[in-house]
Design a protein around this motif. Structure first.
Motif, PDB file in Angstrom:
ATOM      1  N   GLU A  89       0.812  -1.226   0.000  1.00 15.40           N
ATOM      2  CA  GLU A  89       0.000   0.000   0.000  1.00 15.40           C
ATOM      3  C   GLU A  89       0.840   1.269   0.000  1.00 15.40           C
ATOM      4  O   GLU A  89       0.358   2.335  -0.317  1.00 15.40           O
ATOM      5  N   VAL A  90       2.102   1.153   0.410  1.00 16.01           N
ATOM      6  CA  VAL A  90       2.906   2.389   0.523  1.00 16.01           C
ATOM      7  C   VAL A  90       4.164   2.322  -0.345  1.00 16.01           C
ATOM      8  O   VAL A  90       4.699   1.249  -0.596  1.00 16.01           O
ATOM      9  N   PHE A  91       4.590   3.496  -0.775  1.00 12.96           N
ATOM     10  CA  PHE A  91       5.744   3.594  -1.661  1.00 12.96           C
ATOM     11  C   PHE A  91       6.657   4.713  -1.190  1.00 12.96           C
ATOM     12  O   PHE A  91       6.212   5.655  -0.544  1.00 12.96           O
ATOM     13  N   LEU A  92       7.908   4.601  -1.570  1.00 13.60           N
ATOM     14  CA  LEU A  92       8.851   5.688  -1.314  1.00 13.60           C
ATOM     15  C   LEU A  92       8.827   6.616  -2.524  1.00 13.60           C
ATOM     16  O   LEU A  92       8.849   6.160  -3.667  1.00 13.60           O
ATOM     17  N   TYR A  93       8.745   7.910  -2.251  1.00 21.81           N
ATOM     18  CA  TYR A  93       8.723   8.904  -3.325  1.00 21.81           C
ATOM     19  C   TYR A  93       9.967   9.776  -3.266  1.00 21.81           C
ATOM     20  O   TYR A  93      10.452  10.122  -2.190  1.00 21.81           O
ATOM     21  N   GLU A  94      10.434  10.138  -4.463  1.00 18.56           N
ATOM     22  CA  GLU A  94      11.499  11.139  -4.608  1.00 18.56           C
ATOM     23  C   GLU A  94      10.767  12.428  -4.963  1.00 18.56           C
ATOM     24  O   GLU A  94      10.041  12.476  -5.953  1.00 18.56           O
ATOM     25  N   ILE A  95      10.920  13.475  -4.124  1.00 19.95           N
ATOM     26  CA  ILE A  95      10.145  14.698  -4.344  1.00 19.95           C
ATOM     27  C   ILE A  95      11.088  15.902  -4.395  1.00 19.95           C
ATOM     28  O   ILE A  95      11.937  16.081  -3.518  1.00 19.95           O
ATOM     29  N   GLY A  96      10.933  16.720  -5.433  1.00 24.85           N
ATOM     30  CA  GLY A  96      11.716  17.957  -5.517  1.00 24.85           C
ATOM     31  C   GLY A  96      13.113  17.711  -6.062  1.00 24.85           C
ATOM     32  O   GLY A  96      13.417  16.651  -6.594  1.00 24.85           O
ATOM     33  N   GLY A  97      13.967  18.733  -5.903  1.00 25.30           N
ATOM     34  CA  GLY A  97      15.270  18.673  -6.568  1.00 25.30           C
ATOM     35  C   GLY A  97      15.015  18.830  -8.056  1.00 25.30           C
ATOM     36  O   GLY A  97      14.380  19.780  -8.483  1.00 25.30           O
ATOM     37  N   ASN A  98      15.464  17.855  -8.855  1.00 30.28           N
ATOM     38  CA  ASN A  98      15.292  18.015 -10.306  1.00 30.28           C
ATOM     39  C   ASN A  98      14.098  17.229 -10.873  1.00 30.28           C
ATOM     40  O   ASN A  98      14.010  16.997 -12.065  1.00 30.28           O
ATOM     41  N   ILE A  99      13.148  16.837  -9.992  1.00 31.89           N
ATOM     42  CA  ILE A  99      11.941  16.151 -10.466  1.00 31.89           C
ATOM     43  C   ILE A  99      10.770  16.681  -9.648  1.00 31.89           C
ATOM     44  O   ILE A  99      10.960  17.124  -8.511  1.00 31.89           O
ATOM     45  N   GLY A 100       9.564  16.677 -10.237  1.00 33.27           N
ATOM     46  CA  GLY A 100       8.402  17.124  -9.449  1.00 33.27           C
ATOM     47  C   GLY A 100       8.150  16.123  -8.337  1.00 33.27           C
ATOM     48  O   GLY A 100       8.277  16.406  -7.150  1.00 33.27           O
ATOM     49  N   GLU A 101       7.812  14.898  -8.757  1.00 36.87           N
ATOM     50  CA  GLU A 101       7.541  13.834  -7.799  1.00 36.87           C
ATOM     51  C   GLU A 101       7.613  12.538  -8.577  1.00 36.87           C
ATOM     52  O   GLU A 101       7.151  12.457  -9.704  1.00 36.87           O
ATOM     53  N   ARG A 102       8.237  11.517  -7.980  1.00 39.18           N
ATOM     54  CA  ARG A 102       8.363  10.241  -8.692  1.00 39.18           C
ATOM     55  C   ARG A 102       8.234   9.105  -7.701  1.00 39.18           C
ATOM     56  O   ARG A 102       8.908   9.076  -6.682  1.00 39.18           O
ATOM     57  N   CYS A 103       7.337   8.191  -8.013  1.00 37.65           N
ATOM     58  CA  CYS A 103       7.126   7.007  -7.176  1.00 37.65           C
ATOM     59  C   CYS A 103       8.223   6.000  -7.528  1.00 37.65           C
ATOM     60  O   CYS A 103       8.433   5.700  -8.703  1.00 37.65           O
ATOM     61  N   LEU A 104       8.935   5.497  -6.543  1.00 35.21           N
ATOM     62  CA  LEU A 104      10.099   4.645  -6.830  1.00 35.21           C
ATOM     63  C   LEU A 104       9.718   3.172  -6.877  1.00 35.21           C
ATOM     64  O   LEU A 104       8.953   2.692  -6.048  1.00 35.21           O
ATOM     65  N   ASP A 105      10.312   2.465  -7.841  1.00 29.50           N
ATOM     66  CA  ASP A 105      10.055   1.027  -7.858  1.00 29.50           C
ATOM     67  C   ASP A 105      10.933   0.366  -6.788  1.00 29.50           C
ATOM     68  O   ASP A 105      11.955   0.915  -6.360  1.00 29.50           O
ATOM     69  N   ASP A 106      10.528  -0.817  -6.331  1.00 25.80           N
ATOM     70  CA  ASP A 106      11.194  -1.473  -5.194  1.00 25.80           C
ATOM     71  C   ASP A 106      12.686  -1.651  -5.383  1.00 25.80           C
ATOM     72  O   ASP A 106      13.461  -1.615  -4.447  1.00 25.80           O
ATOM     73  N   ASP A 107      13.095  -1.868  -6.649  1.00 28.55           N
ATOM     74  CA  ASP A 107      14.500  -2.193  -6.897  1.00 28.55           C
ATOM     75  C   ASP A 107      15.376  -0.977  -7.163  1.00 28.55           C
ATOM     76  O   ASP A 107      16.459  -1.101  -7.715  1.00 28.55           O
ATOM     77  N   THR A 108      14.904   0.208  -6.788  1.00 26.18           N
ATOM     78  CA  THR A 108      15.729   1.409  -6.973  1.00 26.18           C
ATOM     79  C   THR A 108      16.866   1.409  -5.957  1.00 26.18           C
ATOM     80  O   THR A 108      16.624   1.292  -4.758  1.00 26.18           O
TER      81      THR A 108
END
Length: 629
Positions: free
Chosen positions: A589-608
C-alpha cells in the motif's frame, strides 16, 4: 468479401481434426495470409452488427491540413509555439527546453520551424519571423561547442537538406545524454535488450551509420516475436503513473519530439490527424466520449479511471471462465446484442439491469461494440494512423520503441482504458490451451475493433485492406505481447525532464535575485544571509538521507546510504516501526517517493538503488506515502 474468400478457401488445409494447430505457443505465432480468416470473419460480424444497429451517426471528419498547418500544430503540441508568431520574442523558456534536446530531436524541431517560417513568409504575415538558425544559436554560442562534423548523416534526415544542423549539443548533457557519440555505443546491449538510456532516434541514426543495421532488419511480417526485456536500471524504472502531472506534461512534449525524430531518421512520415469537432452524446454508455463517461462515473465511484461499463463487461466475461473455446472470436447473436445494448442504456446506472441474462459471448461482443462505438477511436484520431504506421518501421525494436512513445502520447483516459483492455486480453491468452485463443488469434479478432474506425470513411480502408489487416493485426500483437514495456517512461526522457527542471530552477533563482535587487528592500543583511544558508539537509550528515512520512507517522528516519540499499528496504524499515498508524499498513500500500530537486515527484520502484538515485538528485526529499495521499 473478396479477400475474405481468398483466405477461407485454404482455411481447412491448416486445421487438424484435434485442433493441434492451435497449440503452438503464443510467441511462435506467425502471421500469414492463411491465418487472416479470423480477421475477415470479425469484420463481417462488425458489418452485421452495424447493419442492425444503424442509427445514423455523423462520421468524424478528418481535416486535410493546409501547408505549414501541421507543423504549426506540432510545435504547439510540443510546447514550442513561442518559436513563431506574435510571441516569438518570448522564447527564453523554450531555450531552456531546447538546450535539453538531443541532436536528432533538435533536427526534428528545426525542420518544422523551417516549414512554418517559410509558410509565414509566403503568406507575408507581419510577425517578426525568427530565423531557425538563430533559435538554436542562442544555446550553442553560450558554450561555443561545435560538433566536429564527422557524423553529419546522424542528424540529417533524407528529406532535410538544411545546412543549419551542425549537431551541436546544448549546455552540459550531464544526465546521461552525452553518451550519444559512438555508433557502436549500444553494443553491450544485446539484440533483445531495450536500451532506455539513449534516445531511440539517436540509436536509429547510429544504426543507420554502422554496418550493424544490416543485421537487424526484418519488419512486421516475420514469424517470431523476440523476447524483448528491459535491463535493470539502478536508479529505478519509471512507469506511467509514477510522475507528477507537471513532469508528465514535459514527458508528453519530449515523447512527441522524439517520436517525430525517430520517424524522420527512418524516413517514415509522421502525421498527426486532426479531427473536426462533431456533436456527440453527452450521456449514456455506448457512443459516448471517454471523458464524458468518466465524468458521470466519477459521481458514482469517485476516483474511477476506467468507465464502469467497461470494467463490468470484462468482469462479466471473466466470471464465467476464460477457458471457453473461441472466446472473443465467436460473436453473440446480433439482434440480442442490440436489445441488450438498449436495456443497458436504460438500466445500467439504476442498478436494475439483470446480468444473468447476458451470455459470455454476448458480453464479449458488447465489449468490442463499446470500443468501436466510441465517437473517437481508443487510440485517438490524432495518433490512430501513427499506430498503424508502426508496421512500416524497419526493425522490431524500432516498432516497439515507437509504440512506447505513442502510448506516452495518449490522453490519460485512453491510456488507462487501453491498459485494462490489454491486460484482459493477456489473461484470455494465458488460457489458450483450453480456449484455443493464441496471441495471434486474439490480435486478429481485436485489430478490426481498434483500427477500422467508422469516422475515416471506408474508402481508404478498402483500397489497401489486405495490407492494412495484416499490419494492424501485427501492431495489436505487439501491444499485447509487450504491454509491460510499453508503460515504461524511457530513462533518457526522465533525464531530460530532470535537466529542464534544473535549468528552470537556475533561471528562477536568477529572476528572484534580480527582483530582490530591484526592490532594494531594506532587509537586515544578516537575516538575509542566514536565510540563504539554511539548505534543507543541513542537519543530515553526508551519506545519510532523511525519510519522512507525514501522513503516517510523526517520526522521520535518518537512513545511512549503502551500495546495496534499495527503496524496498527503506519502506520495510519504516513499516517495522511501531509509531503512528504504521502497523495497519501493508507493504503493497505504501511507496517511497522522490520529491523535488530536479523532479516534481516520482514514485520509486522497489529495486531502486538509493545511493545511485541520491547521486542523480541530491536535493530531493524522500517521503513515504500511499499512491492516493
Amino acid at each position: 468479401r473478396r479477400s475474405g474468400q481468398y483466405t477461407m478457401n485454404h482455411d481447412h488445409s491448416k486445421k487438424t481434426p484435434d485442433g493441434a494447430s492451435f497449440d503452438r505457443s503464443g510467441s511462435q505465432d506467425s502471421l500469414d495470409e492463411l491465418s487472416m480468416d479470423d480477421y475477415w470473419k470479425e469484420l463481417e460480424n462488425i458489418h452485421e452488427t452495424r447493419g442492425n444497429n444503424h442509427e445514423e451517426r455523423a462520421a468524424l471528419v478528418v481535416k486535410e491540413p493546409d501547408e505549414g498547418e501541421l507543423e504549426e500544430e506540432w510545435l504547439k503540441e510540443a510546447g514550442l509555439s513561442n518559436l513563431f508568431g506574435e510571441s516569438s520574442g518570448d522564447s527564453l523558456e523554450s531555450v531552456v527546453f531546447l538546450s535539453t534536446l538531443t541532436r536528432t530531436q533538435k533536427a526534428a524541431v528545426e525542420k518544422r520551424v523551417e516549414t512554418v517560417t517559410q509558410t509565414m513568409r509566403k503568406k507575408n504575415k507581419q510577425h517578426q519571423i525568427p530565423d531557425v538558425r538563430d533559435i538554436f544559436r542562442v544555446q550553442n554560442d553560450s558554450k561555443g561547442k561545435v560538433c566536429d562534423g564527422s557524423e553529419p548523416s546522424t542528424v540529417r534526415t533524407s528529406e532535410n537538406k538544411s545546412e543549419t544542423q551542425d549537431g551541436t549539443k546544448g549546455p552540459n548533457f550531464s544526465l546521461g545524454m552525452d553518451e550519444q557519440k559512438t555508433p557502436a555505443e549500444d553494443m553491450p546491449f544485446s539484440d533483445t535488450d531495450i536500451n532506455l538510456e539513449i534516445s531511440f532516434a539517436e540509436q536509429a541514426a547510429n544504426l543507420k551509420d554502422s554496418s550493424i543495421g544490416k543485421m537487424c532488419k526484418g519488419g512486421g511480417g516475420d514469424t517470431l516475436l523476440p523476447n524483448f526485456r528491459l535491463p535493470k536500471d539502478k536508479t529505478g524504472t519509471t512507469k506511467i503513473g509514477d510522475l507528477a502531472p507537471q513532469d508528465m506534461k514535459k514527458v508528453y512534449s519530449l515523447a512527441l519530439i522524439e517520436l517525430t525524430a525517430l520517424y524522420d531518421i527512418l524516413g517514415t512520415e509522421f502525421k498527426q490527424q486532426k479531427a473536426v469537432k462533431i456533436k456527440t452524446k453527452d450521456s449514456g454508455l455506448f457512443g459516448v466520449p471517454l471523458s464524458v463517461l468518466l465524468e458521470q462515473d466519477q459521481k458514482k465511484v469517485p476516483g474511477t479511471k476506467i468507465p464502469l461499463i467497461f470494467q463490468k463487461l470484462i468482469a462479466q466475461i471473466e466470471e464465467a471462465t476464460l477457458e471457453t473455446e473461441g472466446l472473443l472470436r465467436i460473436p453473440g447473436v446480433a439482434t440480442r446484442i442490440k436489445s441488450l445494448c438498449q436495456e443497458l442504456e436504460a438500466k445500467f446506472y439504476e442498478g436494475t439491469f439483470n446480468w444473468e441474462n447476458v451470455k459470455q459471448h454476448d458480453a464479449a461482443s458488447l465489449l468490442k461494440l463499446f470500443i468501436r462505438e466510441l465517437p473517437q477511436p481508443l487510440l485517438t484520431v490524432e495518433y490512430l494512423k501513427a499506430f498503424q504506421d508502426v508496421q512500416n518501421l524497419p526493425t522490431k525494436k524500432q516498432q516497439l520503441q515507437a509504440l512506447n512513445l505513442l502510448v506516452l502520447l495518449l490522453p490519460e483516459a485512453n491510456r488507462d482504458t487501453l491498459k485494462v483492455l490489454l491486460e484482459f486480453l493477456q489473461r484470455v491468452i494465458d488460457h489458450r490451451d483450453k480456449n484455443k485463443m493464441t496471441l495471434k488469434n486474439v490480435a486478429m479478432v481485436m485489430a478490426p475493433n481498434l483500427f477500422t474506425f467508422h469516422g475515416f470513411g471506408s474508402k481508404t480502408i478498402e483500397q489497401s485492406e489486405f495490407v492494412m489487416a495484416a499490419g494492424t493485426a501485427n501492431v495489436m500483437r505487439f501491444m499485447i505481447q509487450y504491454q509491460k514495456l510499453l508503460w515504461t517512461i524511457p530513462k533518457f526522457i526522465v533525464n531530460q525532464v530532470r535537466k529542464q527542471n534544473t535549468e528552470s530552477q537556475k533561471k528562477e533563482k536568477k529572476d528572484k535575485a534580480m527582483k530582490k535587487l530591484l526592490k532594494k528592500m531594506a532587509y537586515d543583511r544578516e537575516k538575509h544571509e542566514k536565510q540563504e544558508k539554511t539548505p534543507n539537509d543541513a542537519d543530515v550528515p553526508q551519506g545519510v538521507i532523511r525519510v519522512q512520512a507525514p501522513h503516517l507517522s510523526k517520526v522521520s528516519m535518518a537512513i545511512q546510504l549503502t551500495e546495496e540499499l534499495k527503496a524496498s528496504d527503506v519502506v520495510a524499515r519504516f513499516l517495522s516501526q511501531k509509531s503512528g498508524n504504521v502497523q495497519t499498513l501493508k507493504k503493497e500500500e505504501v511507496f517511497l517517493y522522490e520529491i523535488g530537486g530536479n523532479i516534481g515527484e516520482r514514485c520509486l520502484d522497489d529495486d531502486t538503488y538509493m545511493k545511485d538515485l541520491y547521486q542523480l538528485n541530491p536535493n530531493a526529499e524522500w517521503v513515504i506515502k500511499s499512491k492516493q495521499s
